[in-house]
Design an enzyme around this catalytic site. Sequence first.
Site, short mmCIF file in Angstrom:
data_model
loop_
_atom_site.label_atom_id
_atom_site.label_comp_id
_atom_site.label_asym_id
_atom_site.label_seq_id
_atom_site.Cartn_x
_atom_site.Cartn_y
_atom_site.Cartn_z
N ASP A 1 7.82 17.53 -46.72
CA ASP A 1 8.82 16.46 -46.68
C ASP A 1 9.10 15.88 -48.06
OD1 ASP A 1 10.52 15.05 -45.11
OD2 ASP A 1 9.08 13.52 -44.54
C1 FPP Z 1 11.63 31.14 -47.66
C2 FPP Z 1 11.12 29.79 -47.45
C3 FPP Z 1 9.87 29.66 -46.71
C4 FPP Z 1 11.79 28.74 -47.94
C5 FPP Z 1 11.40 27.33 -47.77
C6 FPP Z 1 12.21 26.47 -48.70
C7 FPP Z 1 11.91 25.00 -48.48
C8 FPP Z 1 11.02 24.30 -49.45
C9 FPP Z 1 12.44 24.38 -47.42
C10 FPP Z 1 12.20 22.95 -47.10
C11 FPP Z 1 13.17 22.55 -46.03
C12 FPP Z 1 13.14 21.13 -45.60
C13 FPP Z 1 14.14 20.79 -44.58
C14 FPP Z 1 12.27 20.24 -46.11
C15 FPP Z 1 12.23 18.78 -45.77
O1 FPP Z 1 12.71 18.03 -46.87
P1 FPP Z 1 14.06 17.28 -46.71
O2 FPP Z 1 15.17 18.21 -47.07
O3 FPP Z 1 14.15 16.71 -45.32
O4 FPP Z 1 14.01 16.12 -47.79
P2 FPP Z 1 13.90 14.54 -47.50
O5 FPP Z 1 12.65 14.37 -46.69
O6 FPP Z 1 13.80 13.93 -48.86
O7 FPP Z 1 15.15 14.14 -46.79
#
Ligand code: FPP
Length: 258
Positions: free
Chosen positions: A17
Amino acid sequence: SVLSIGPIPDHIAFIMDGNRRYAKRTQISTGHRVGFSALISVLRYCYEIGVKYVTIYAFSIDNFKRKPEEVQSTMDLMKEKIDELLEEHSIVNKYGIRMNFWGNLNLLNDAVRLSVEKAMRNTSNNTGPVLSVCVAYTSTNEIAHAIEKSCCQKTEMMKRMHANGFENGVVEKNTQTMVTVVDLEMHLFSNDCPDPDIIIRTSGETRLSNFLLWQSSFSHLQNPTPLWPEFSLRHLVWAILSYQRAYPYLQNRSKKML
Ligand SMILES: CC(C)=CCC/C(C)=C/CC/C(C)=C/COP(=O)(O)OP(=O)(O)O
Protein backbone atom coordinates in the site's frame (compact mmCIF):
# COMPACT_ATOMS: atom_id res chain seq x y z
CA SER A 1 22.14 -14.11 12.05
CA VAL A 2 19.78 -12.29 14.42
CA LEU A 3 16.77 -13.93 12.75
CA SER A 4 18.27 -17.41 12.78
CA ILE A 5 17.77 -17.54 16.58
CA GLY A 6 14.00 -17.90 16.04
CA PRO A 7 11.72 -19.65 13.52
CA ILE A 8 11.80 -18.35 9.96
CA PRO A 9 8.26 -17.90 8.59
CA ASP A 10 7.41 -20.16 5.65
CA HIS A 11 4.99 -17.69 4.11
CA ILE A 12 4.80 -13.88 4.14
CA ALA A 13 2.00 -11.98 2.36
CA PHE A 14 2.22 -8.28 1.49
CA ILE A 15 -0.39 -5.60 0.87
CA MET A 16 1.80 -3.15 -1.06
CA ASP A 17 0.00 0.00 0.00
CA GLY A 18 1.00 3.61 -0.59
CA ASN A 19 2.41 3.73 -4.12
CA ARG A 20 0.27 6.65 -5.30
CA ARG A 21 0.87 8.58 -2.07
CA TYR A 22 4.61 8.06 -2.57
CA ALA A 23 4.37 9.39 -6.14
CA LYS A 24 2.46 12.46 -4.94
CA ARG A 25 4.88 13.13 -2.09
CA THR A 26 8.00 12.75 -4.22
CA GLN A 27 6.43 14.33 -7.32
CA ILE A 28 7.20 11.43 -9.62
CA SER A 29 4.75 10.37 -12.31
CA THR A 30 4.13 6.77 -11.28
CA GLY A 31 4.48 5.19 -7.88
CA HIS A 32 3.75 1.71 -9.16
CA ARG A 33 7.00 1.53 -11.14
CA VAL A 34 9.00 2.37 -7.99
CA GLY A 35 6.71 -0.04 -6.14
CA PHE A 36 7.79 -2.83 -8.47
CA SER A 37 11.49 -2.11 -7.77
CA ALA A 38 10.71 -2.27 -4.04
CA LEU A 39 9.00 -5.61 -4.64
CA ILE A 40 12.11 -7.09 -6.29
CA SER A 41 14.27 -6.02 -3.31
CA VAL A 42 11.77 -7.44 -0.82
CA LEU A 43 11.59 -10.77 -2.71
CA ARG A 44 15.37 -11.00 -2.65
CA TYR A 45 15.48 -10.38 1.13
CA CYS A 46 12.72 -12.92 1.75
CA TYR A 47 14.33 -15.65 -0.31
CA GLU A 48 17.80 -15.03 1.20
CA ILE A 49 16.26 -15.23 4.68
CA GLY A 50 14.66 -18.59 3.77
CA VAL A 51 10.99 -17.66 3.29
CA LYS A 52 9.51 -20.23 0.89
CA TYR A 53 6.23 -18.55 -0.09
CA VAL A 54 5.56 -14.89 -0.81
CA THR A 55 2.10 -13.66 -1.76
CA ILE A 56 1.41 -10.11 -2.94
CA TYR A 57 -1.79 -8.12 -3.43
CA ALA A 58 -1.07 -6.53 -6.82
CA PHE A 59 -4.53 -5.53 -8.05
CA SER A 60 -7.94 -6.02 -6.46
CA ILE A 61 -11.24 -6.39 -8.31
CA ASP A 62 -12.20 -3.07 -6.67
CA ASN A 63 -9.15 -1.39 -8.27
CA PHE A 64 -10.96 -1.71 -11.64
CA LYS A 65 -13.18 1.15 -10.39
CA ARG A 66 -10.22 3.55 -10.58
CA LYS A 67 -9.91 6.02 -13.47
CA PRO A 68 -9.69 4.08 -16.78
CA GLU A 69 -6.30 5.63 -17.66
CA GLU A 70 -4.90 4.58 -14.26
CA VAL A 71 -6.24 1.02 -14.67
CA GLN A 72 -4.73 0.89 -18.15
CA SER A 73 -1.31 2.13 -17.06
CA THR A 74 -1.20 -0.33 -14.12
CA MET A 75 -2.14 -3.18 -16.49
CA ASP A 76 0.53 -2.08 -19.01
CA LEU A 77 3.10 -2.00 -16.22
CA MET A 78 1.97 -5.40 -15.00
CA LYS A 79 2.46 -6.94 -18.45
CA GLU A 80 5.83 -5.25 -18.94
CA LYS A 81 7.10 -6.46 -15.56
CA ILE A 82 5.76 -10.02 -15.86
CA ASP A 83 7.51 -10.30 -19.24
CA GLU A 84 10.70 -8.93 -17.65
CA LEU A 85 10.46 -11.50 -14.86
CA LEU A 86 10.58 -14.26 -17.48
CA GLU A 87 13.85 -13.00 -18.98
CA GLU A 88 17.05 -14.97 -18.50
CA HIS A 89 18.76 -12.80 -15.87
CA SER A 90 15.65 -12.12 -13.80
CA ILE A 91 15.12 -12.90 -10.13
CA VAL A 92 12.72 -15.69 -11.23
CA ASN A 93 15.54 -17.57 -12.95
CA LYS A 94 18.09 -16.80 -10.27
CA TYR A 95 15.99 -18.35 -7.47
CA GLY A 96 13.95 -20.85 -9.57
CA ILE A 97 10.70 -19.17 -8.53
CA ARG A 98 7.35 -20.81 -9.36
CA MET A 99 4.82 -18.11 -10.19
CA ASN A 100 1.10 -18.38 -9.43
CA PHE A 101 -1.59 -15.84 -10.18
CA TRP A 102 -4.69 -15.83 -7.98
CA GLY A 103 -7.85 -14.06 -9.07
CA ASN A 104 -10.53 -13.86 -11.72
CA LEU A 105 -8.12 -13.81 -14.65
CA ASN A 106 -11.02 -13.36 -17.10
CA LEU A 107 -11.23 -9.75 -15.93
CA LEU A 108 -7.75 -9.03 -17.32
CA ASN A 109 -7.25 -7.78 -20.84
CA ASP A 110 -5.94 -10.31 -23.38
CA ALA A 111 -2.35 -9.02 -23.35
CA VAL A 112 -1.97 -9.27 -19.56
CA ARG A 113 -3.81 -12.58 -19.39
CA LEU A 114 -1.48 -14.11 -22.00
CA SER A 115 1.59 -12.94 -20.06
CA VAL A 116 0.11 -14.30 -16.82
CA GLU A 117 -0.60 -17.68 -18.42
CA LYS A 118 2.87 -17.80 -19.94
CA ALA A 119 4.47 -17.00 -16.56
CA MET A 120 2.55 -19.83 -14.86
CA ARG A 121 3.34 -22.27 -17.68
CA ASN A 122 7.05 -21.39 -17.96
CA THR A 123 7.71 -21.56 -14.22
CA SER A 124 5.47 -24.52 -13.34
CA ASN A 125 8.43 -26.95 -13.05
CA ASN A 126 10.58 -24.60 -10.98
CA THR A 127 11.44 -26.02 -7.59
CA GLY A 128 12.47 -22.85 -5.73
CA PRO A 129 10.28 -20.47 -3.71
CA VAL A 130 6.70 -19.74 -4.74
CA LEU A 131 5.49 -16.25 -5.65
CA SER A 132 1.70 -15.86 -5.75
CA VAL A 133 0.44 -12.65 -7.33
CA CYS A 134 -3.14 -11.70 -6.46
CA VAL A 135 -4.49 -9.88 -9.48
CA ALA A 136 -8.16 -9.15 -10.26
CA TYR A 137 -8.53 -10.68 -6.80
CA THR A 138 -10.72 -10.30 -3.76
CA SER A 139 -10.94 -12.87 -1.02
CA THR A 140 -14.75 -12.94 -1.08
CA ASN A 141 -14.61 -13.66 -4.82
CA GLU A 142 -12.11 -16.46 -4.17
CA ILE A 143 -14.37 -17.99 -1.50
CA ALA A 144 -17.51 -17.68 -3.68
CA HIS A 145 -15.60 -19.36 -6.52
CA ALA A 146 -14.52 -22.20 -4.18
CA ILE A 147 -18.11 -22.70 -2.93
CA GLU A 148 -19.38 -22.85 -6.50
CA LYS A 149 -16.71 -25.40 -7.48
CA SER A 150 -17.41 -27.52 -4.36
CA CYS A 151 -21.18 -27.49 -5.05
CA CYS A 152 -20.62 -28.53 -8.69
CA GLN A 153 -18.40 -31.38 -7.52
CA LYS A 154 -21.02 -32.52 -4.98
CA THR A 155 -23.81 -32.28 -7.59
CA GLU A 156 -21.79 -34.52 -9.89
CA MET A 157 -21.29 -36.93 -7.01
CA MET A 158 -25.06 -36.92 -6.30
CA LYS A 159 -25.81 -37.62 -9.95
CA ARG A 160 -23.43 -40.59 -9.92
CA MET A 161 -24.98 -41.90 -6.71
CA HIS A 162 -28.50 -41.57 -8.19
CA ALA A 163 -27.33 -43.44 -11.26
CA ASN A 164 -25.84 -46.25 -9.15
CA GLY A 165 -28.68 -46.35 -6.59
CA PHE A 166 -28.00 -45.37 -2.96
CA GLU A 167 -26.22 -48.57 -2.04
CA ASN A 168 -24.59 -47.14 1.10
CA GLY A 169 -27.76 -45.76 2.66
CA VAL A 170 -29.00 -42.25 3.47
CA VAL A 171 -26.52 -41.37 6.25
CA GLU A 172 -23.52 -41.91 4.02
CA LYS A 173 -25.29 -40.09 1.20
CA ASN A 174 -25.63 -36.99 3.41
CA THR A 175 -22.03 -36.99 4.64
CA GLN A 176 -20.66 -37.47 1.14
CA THR A 177 -22.70 -34.68 -0.40
CA MET A 178 -22.17 -32.04 2.32
CA VAL A 179 -19.70 -29.25 1.42
CA THR A 180 -16.94 -29.31 4.05
CA VAL A 181 -14.06 -27.02 5.01
CA VAL A 182 -11.71 -29.51 3.34
CA ASP A 183 -13.72 -29.35 0.06
CA LEU A 184 -13.62 -25.59 0.10
CA GLU A 185 -9.89 -25.38 0.83
CA MET A 186 -9.23 -27.72 -2.07
CA HIS A 187 -10.84 -25.18 -4.41
CA LEU A 188 -9.21 -22.02 -3.07
CA PHE A 189 -6.43 -20.55 -5.21
CA SER A 190 -4.17 -21.17 -2.22
CA ASN A 191 -4.84 -24.93 -2.16
CA ASP A 192 -1.17 -25.97 -2.42
CA CYS A 193 0.19 -23.22 -0.20
CA PRO A 194 0.38 -22.96 3.62
CA ASP A 195 -1.52 -20.10 5.29
CA PRO A 196 0.56 -16.93 5.65
CA ASP A 197 2.54 -16.72 8.89
CA ILE A 198 2.79 -12.94 8.56
CA ILE A 199 0.71 -10.40 6.62
CA ILE A 200 2.41 -7.03 6.20
CA ARG A 201 0.42 -3.99 5.07
CA THR A 202 2.54 -0.92 4.52
CA SER A 203 1.55 2.73 5.02
CA GLY A 204 0.23 2.05 8.52
CA GLU A 205 -3.21 0.92 7.34
CA THR A 206 -4.74 -1.71 9.61
CA ARG A 207 -7.41 -3.22 7.31
CA LEU A 208 -7.16 -6.48 5.34
CA SER A 209 -9.24 -5.01 2.48
CA ASN A 210 -10.57 -8.34 1.23
CA PHE A 211 -7.15 -10.03 1.11
CA LEU A 212 -6.73 -13.70 2.19
CA LEU A 213 -9.67 -13.58 4.63
CA TRP A 214 -9.96 -17.39 4.74
CA GLN A 215 -6.22 -17.96 5.06
CA SER A 216 -5.42 -15.30 7.69
CA SER A 217 -7.11 -16.76 10.83
CA PHE A 218 -3.78 -17.16 12.64
CA SER A 219 -1.53 -14.84 10.64
CA HIS A 220 0.59 -12.34 12.53
CA LEU A 221 -0.46 -8.91 11.25
CA GLN A 222 2.05 -6.10 10.84
CA ASN A 223 1.32 -2.52 9.77
CA PRO A 224 4.60 -0.62 9.39
CA THR A 225 4.21 3.10 8.64
CA PRO A 226 6.47 3.44 5.55
CA LEU A 227 4.77 3.60 2.17
CA TRP A 228 5.43 0.49 0.04
CA PRO A 229 8.30 2.02 -2.04
CA GLU A 230 10.02 2.96 1.26
CA PHE A 231 9.68 -0.52 2.81
CA SER A 232 13.20 -1.87 3.43
CA LEU A 233 15.14 -4.80 4.89
CA ARG A 234 15.03 -3.10 8.32
CA HIS A 235 11.21 -3.12 8.30
CA LEU A 236 11.08 -6.73 7.11
CA VAL A 237 13.47 -7.88 9.84
CA TRP A 238 11.42 -6.01 12.44
CA ALA A 239 8.21 -7.74 11.25
CA ILE A 240 9.87 -11.17 11.45
CA LEU A 241 11.26 -10.46 14.94
CA SER A 242 7.79 -9.47 16.04
CA TYR A 243 6.43 -12.75 14.60
CA GLN A 244 9.16 -14.69 16.41
CA ARG A 245 8.13 -13.08 19.72
CA ALA A 246 4.50 -14.14 19.09
CA TYR A 247 5.48 -17.62 17.85
CA PRO A 248 4.95 -19.67 21.06
CA TYR A 249 1.31 -18.53 21.03
CA LEU A 250 0.82 -18.95 17.26
CA GLN A 251 2.41 -22.41 17.32
CA ASN A 252 -0.45 -23.79 19.41
CA ARG A 253 -3.11 -22.64 16.99
CA SER A 254 -4.28 -24.25 13.79
CA LYS A 255 -7.51 -24.48 11.82
CA LYS A 256 -7.66 -28.20 12.60
CA MET A 257 -8.28 -27.36 16.27
CA LEU A 258 -11.49 -25.46 15.43
C1 FPP B 1 4.18 -7.79 -12.09
C2 FPP B 1 3.81 -7.27 -10.77
C3 FPP B 1 3.70 -8.23 -9.69
C4 FPP B 1 3.59 -5.95 -10.62
C5 FPP B 1 3.18 -5.31 -9.36
C6 FPP B 1 3.33 -3.82 -9.49
C7 FPP B 1 2.82 -3.12 -8.25
C8 FPP B 1 3.80 -2.60 -7.26
C9 FPP B 1 1.50 -2.98 -8.08
C10 FPP B 1 0.89 -2.32 -6.90
C11 FPP B 1 -0.57 -2.11 -7.18
C12 FPP B 1 -1.36 -1.41 -6.15
C13 FPP B 1 -2.77 -1.18 -6.51
C14 FPP B 1 -0.83 -1.00 -4.98
C15 FPP B 1 -1.55 -0.23 -3.93
O1 FPP B 1 -1.07 1.11 -3.91
P1 FPP B 1 -2.04 2.24 -4.36
O2 FPP B 1 -1.94 2.39 -5.84
O3 FPP B 1 -3.43 1.93 -3.86
O4 FPP B 1 -1.48 3.55 -3.68
P2 FPP B 1 -2.17 4.39 -2.50
O5 FPP B 1 -2.35 3.42 -1.37
O6 FPP B 1 -1.17 5.46 -2.19
O7 FPP B 1 -3.45 4.94 -3.04
